[in-house]
Design an enzyme around this catalytic site. Structure first.
Site, PDB file in Angstrom:
ATOM      1  N   GLU A   1       1.704  28.638  29.149  1.00 18.95           N
ATOM      2  CA  GLU A   1       2.655  27.804  30.029  1.00 18.95           C
ATOM      3  C   GLU A   1       2.909  26.405  29.558  1.00 18.95           C
ATOM      4  O   GLU A   1       2.631  25.310  30.427  1.00 18.95           O
ATOM      5  CB  GLU A   1       1.724  27.703  31.380  1.00 18.95           C
ATOM      6  CG  GLU A   1       1.532  29.133  32.043  1.00 18.95           C
ATOM      7  CD  GLU A   1       0.558  29.207  33.279  1.00 18.95           C
ATOM      8  OE1 GLU A   1       0.213  27.877  33.661  1.00 18.95           O
ATOM      9  OE2 GLU A   1       0.272  30.115  33.583  1.00 18.95           O
TER      10      GLU A   1
ATOM     11  N   GLU B   1       0.271  39.731  33.207  1.00 15.95           N
ATOM     12  CA  GLU B   1      -0.291  39.343  34.335  1.00 15.95           C
ATOM     13  C   GLU B   1      -0.005  40.235  35.827  1.00 15.95           C
ATOM     14  O   GLU B   1       0.591  39.324  36.525  1.00 15.95           O
ATOM     15  CB  GLU B   1      -0.549  38.134  34.635  1.00 15.95           C
ATOM     16  CG  GLU B   1      -1.363  37.328  33.301  1.00 15.95           C
ATOM     17  CD  GLU B   1      -1.179  35.958  33.348  1.00 15.95           C
ATOM     18  OE1 GLU B   1      -1.362  35.248  34.546  1.00 15.95           O
ATOM     19  OE2 GLU B   1      -1.753  35.154  32.415  1.00 15.95           O
TER      20      GLU B   1
HETATM   21  O1  G3I Z   1     -16.351  28.715  38.234  1.00 17.82           O
HETATM   22  C1  G3I Z   1     -16.321  28.442  39.449  1.00 17.82           C
HETATM   23  C2  G3I Z   1     -17.709  28.942  40.090  1.00 17.82           C
HETATM   24  O2  G3I Z   1     -18.601  28.416  39.329  1.00 17.82           O
HETATM   25  C3  G3I Z   1     -17.724  28.881  41.683  1.00 17.82           C
HETATM   26  O3  G3I Z   1     -18.595  29.514  42.153  1.00 17.82           O
HETATM   27  C4  G3I Z   1     -16.375  29.594  42.274  1.00 17.82           C
HETATM   28  C5  G3I Z   1     -16.378  28.945  43.764  1.00 17.82           C
HETATM   29  O4  G3I Z   1     -14.983  28.771  44.123  1.00 17.82           O
HETATM   30  O5  G3I Z   1     -15.332  28.794  41.642  1.00 17.82           O
HETATM   31  C6  G3I Z   1     -15.338  29.219  40.141  1.00 17.82           C
HETATM   32  O6  G3I Z   1     -13.958  28.702  39.326  1.00 17.82           O
HETATM   33  C7  G3I Z   1     -12.861  29.372  39.820  1.00 17.82           C
HETATM   34  C8  G3I Z   1     -12.560  30.558  38.840  1.00 17.82           C
HETATM   35  O7  G3I Z   1     -11.143  30.894  39.157  1.00 17.82           O
HETATM   36  C9  G3I Z   1     -13.346  31.645  38.934  1.00 17.82           C
HETATM   37  O8  G3I Z   1     -13.352  32.387  40.365  1.00 17.82           O
HETATM   38  C10 G3I Z   1     -11.769  28.343  39.714  1.00 17.82           C
HETATM   39  O9  G3I Z   1     -12.098  27.379  40.798  1.00 17.82           O
HETATM   40  C11 G3I Z   1     -10.221  28.748  40.071  1.00 17.82           C
HETATM   41  O10 G3I Z   1      -9.567  27.857  39.849  1.00 17.82           O
HETATM   42  C12 G3I Z   1     -10.096  29.731  39.156  1.00 17.82           C
HETATM   43  O11 G3I Z   1      -8.816  30.299  39.360  1.00 17.82           O
HETATM   44  C13 G3I Z   1      -8.254  31.094  38.483  1.00 17.82           C
HETATM   45  C14 G3I Z   1      -7.178  30.484  37.862  1.00 17.82           C
HETATM   46  O12 G3I Z   1      -6.371  31.198  36.940  1.00 17.82           O
HETATM   47  C15 G3I Z   1      -7.204  28.998  37.495  1.00 17.82           C
HETATM   48  O13 G3I Z   1      -5.743  28.391  37.330  1.00 17.82           O
HETATM   49  C16 G3I Z   1      -8.052  32.415  38.777  1.00 17.82           C
HETATM   50  O14 G3I Z   1      -9.074  33.326  38.968  1.00 17.82           O
HETATM   51  C17 G3I Z   1      -7.133  33.215  37.798  1.00 17.82           C
HETATM   52  O15 G3I Z   1      -6.776  34.424  38.210  1.00 17.82           O
HETATM   53  C18 G3I Z   1      -6.001  32.340  37.242  1.00 17.82           C
HETATM   54  O16 G3I Z   1      -5.312  33.021  36.467  1.00 17.82           O
HETATM   55  C19 G3I Z   1      -4.025  32.361  35.914  1.00 17.82           C
HETATM   56  C20 G3I Z   1      -3.880  32.877  34.362  1.00 17.82           C
HETATM   57  O17 G3I Z   1      -5.120  32.546  33.737  1.00 17.82           O
HETATM   58  C21 G3I Z   1      -2.772  32.317  33.761  1.00 17.82           C
HETATM   59  N1  G3I Z   1      -1.593  32.673  34.471  1.00 17.82           N
HETATM   60  C22 G3I Z   1      -1.637  32.180  35.970  1.00 17.82           C
HETATM   61  C23 G3I Z   1      -2.753  32.989  36.482  1.00 17.82           C
HETATM   62  C24 G3I Z   1      -2.898  32.818  37.960  1.00 17.82           C
HETATM   63  O18 G3I Z   1      -2.939  31.408  38.453  1.00 17.82           O
END
Ligand code: G3I
Length: 369
Positions: free
Chosen positions: A164, A271
């Site tokens: 990205e 994805e």
């Molecule tokens: O790690 C913490 C954890 O310690 C805590 O308990 C939990 C409670 O909410 O949060 C955890 O972190 C989260 C993580 O996902 C794991 O669940 C983050 O806050 C959250 O921001 C993160 O979101 C991920 C996101 O990328 C980040 O921008 C999504 O799961 C994941 O599906 C998403 O994937 C991205 C691809 O990598 C790139 N393309 C877009 C796609 C969707 O945004």
């Protein structure tokens, strides 16, 4: 027939019947056919899924092994989670995914090495909190990429190296990320060079969303062409495929596959999910409580079936260019899209992990002569 022969025949007959009825049983759910997405698509491309370590046990793991032959770590290999502090790596989650892939002879995509999101803040700061120089950030990026790629060399066949980097706004070319602000566009070429040096066999991808938007597609094409012409080791473009029931059209999808592959690059859908809410594509998570009361209406279901069928019709047509299709999450029980403040139903398996009608639309195709 002698006894030995008789036993052998009996064994063969019982094995035959056992295999005919070998359906995967999930607790409290109807059996799923023993044939999975990966089997229906064995003559086309591998079918992958993005996972978290918690999915490698219990019912999710059964579905994963039954249906898919490729894995991506949804978060565990990203820079922030795997390298939280300068001298500290956290390998446990990524290692468990790599071990699961190896145990079940699944392919493993590495996701990702350089992204504006989920990058740890230490990467861009000095000990006193000032912004680091370009030399320092590139050295840190090199150390990170070299260490991570080396560790998973025998597991990961290809990496999303840069994720990205192109902006969504028509008038802006590169996303003004911390990487870009400190290094200019050079960080992109450098990331690919570092990854290639660490594992010369790995297939290296540029990965982005909104790749079917004509303006963004053009910008990505321009960037990748420039990288290729400069001799940068880039081998593929990942279309993330965070799509919806009304976006993109088959025509725009075809154009993207054709354009990127015209550069001699492989293309993967990295994805895939199909949001049931009409709207723009996007790759960013908007945090919010998921509203589990939203309904998967018959209209949504039909629109999603049509869209999934169309996507896979196109994918099969381009089987010579497409080297993989990966779903972003396993079933509607959990999707990153639920975080947008309402429950979504973007995948081929429902909240009880059963195949949806769209699943059957995707697998019941007529094989080309
Ligand atoms: O790690 C913490 C954890 O310690 C805590 O308990 C939990 C409670 O909410 O949060 C955890 O972190 C989260 C993580 O996902 C794991 O669940 C983050 O806050 C959250 O921001 C993160 O979101 C991920 C996101 O990328 C980040 O921008 C999504 O799961 C994941 O599906 C998403 O994937 C991205 C691809 O990598 C790139 N393309 C877009 C796609 C969707 O945004």
């Amino acid at each position: 027939m002698n006894i030995r022969k008789g036993i052998l025949v009996a064994l063969a007959v019982s094995l035959f019947f056992a295999s005919c009825s070998s359906s995967i049983k999930t607790t409290g759910a109807k059996p799923i056919s023993a044939k999975g997405l990966k089997d229906y698509y064995k003559d086309f491309f591998p079918i992958g899924v993005a996972v978290a370590p918690r999915m490698l046990h219990g019912e999710d793991s059964v579905l994963i092994v039954n249906q898919f032959n490729s894995l991506t770590a949804e978060n565990a290999m990203k820079m922030g989670p795997i390298h939280p502090r300068e001298n500290e790596y956290y390998w446990k989650d990524a290692d468990s995914i790599a071990a699961f892939a190896k145990k079940h002879r699944m392919r493993l995509r590495g996701h990702n090495l350089c992204w504006h999101a989920q990058a740890p803040s230490w990467m861009f700061q000095t000990a006193t909190g000032d912004t680091v120089t370009k030399e320092v950030v590139l050295q840190r990026l090199k150390d990170h990429i070299t260490t991570v790629v080396n560790r998973y060399k025998d597991y990961v066949y290809g990496w999303d190296v840069v994720n990205e980097a192109i902006d969504d706004r028509d008038s802006i070319f590169y996303r003004p990320s911390a990487w870009y602000k400190i290094c200019g566009e050079e960080f992109i070429a450098k990331a690919f060079e570092y990854a290639h040096a660490a594992d010369p066999k790995a297939v290296l991808f540029y990965n982005d969303y909104n790749t079917e938007n004509p303006k963004k597609r053009e910008k990505i094409y321009e960037m990748v062409k420039k990288l290729k012409e400069a001799g940068v080791p880039i081998h593929g473009v990942g279309l993330q495929g965070h799509w919806s029931v009304n976006n993109p059209s088959g025509e725009e999808l075809r154009k993207s596959i054709q354009l990127f592959s015209s550069l001699g690059l492989q293309v993967q859908v990295t994805e895939l999910d199909v949001s049931v809410y009409a709207g723009r594509q996007g790759g960013q998570l908007v945090q919010g409580r998921s509203d589990t009361t939203s309904n998967f209406t018959p209209e949504m279901e039909q629109q999603q079936r049509d869209q999934y069928k169309m996507f896979f019709d196109v994918f099969r047509q381009y089987k010579n260019k497409l080297t993989g299709v990966t779903f972003w999450n396993v079933s509607d029980r959990y999707s990153w899209l639920d975080g947008r403040g309402r429950k979504n139903y973007p995948l081929l398996f429902d909240t009880k992990r059963q195949p949806k009608k769209a699943y059957w639309d995707v697998v019941n195709f007529k094989a080309a002569k």
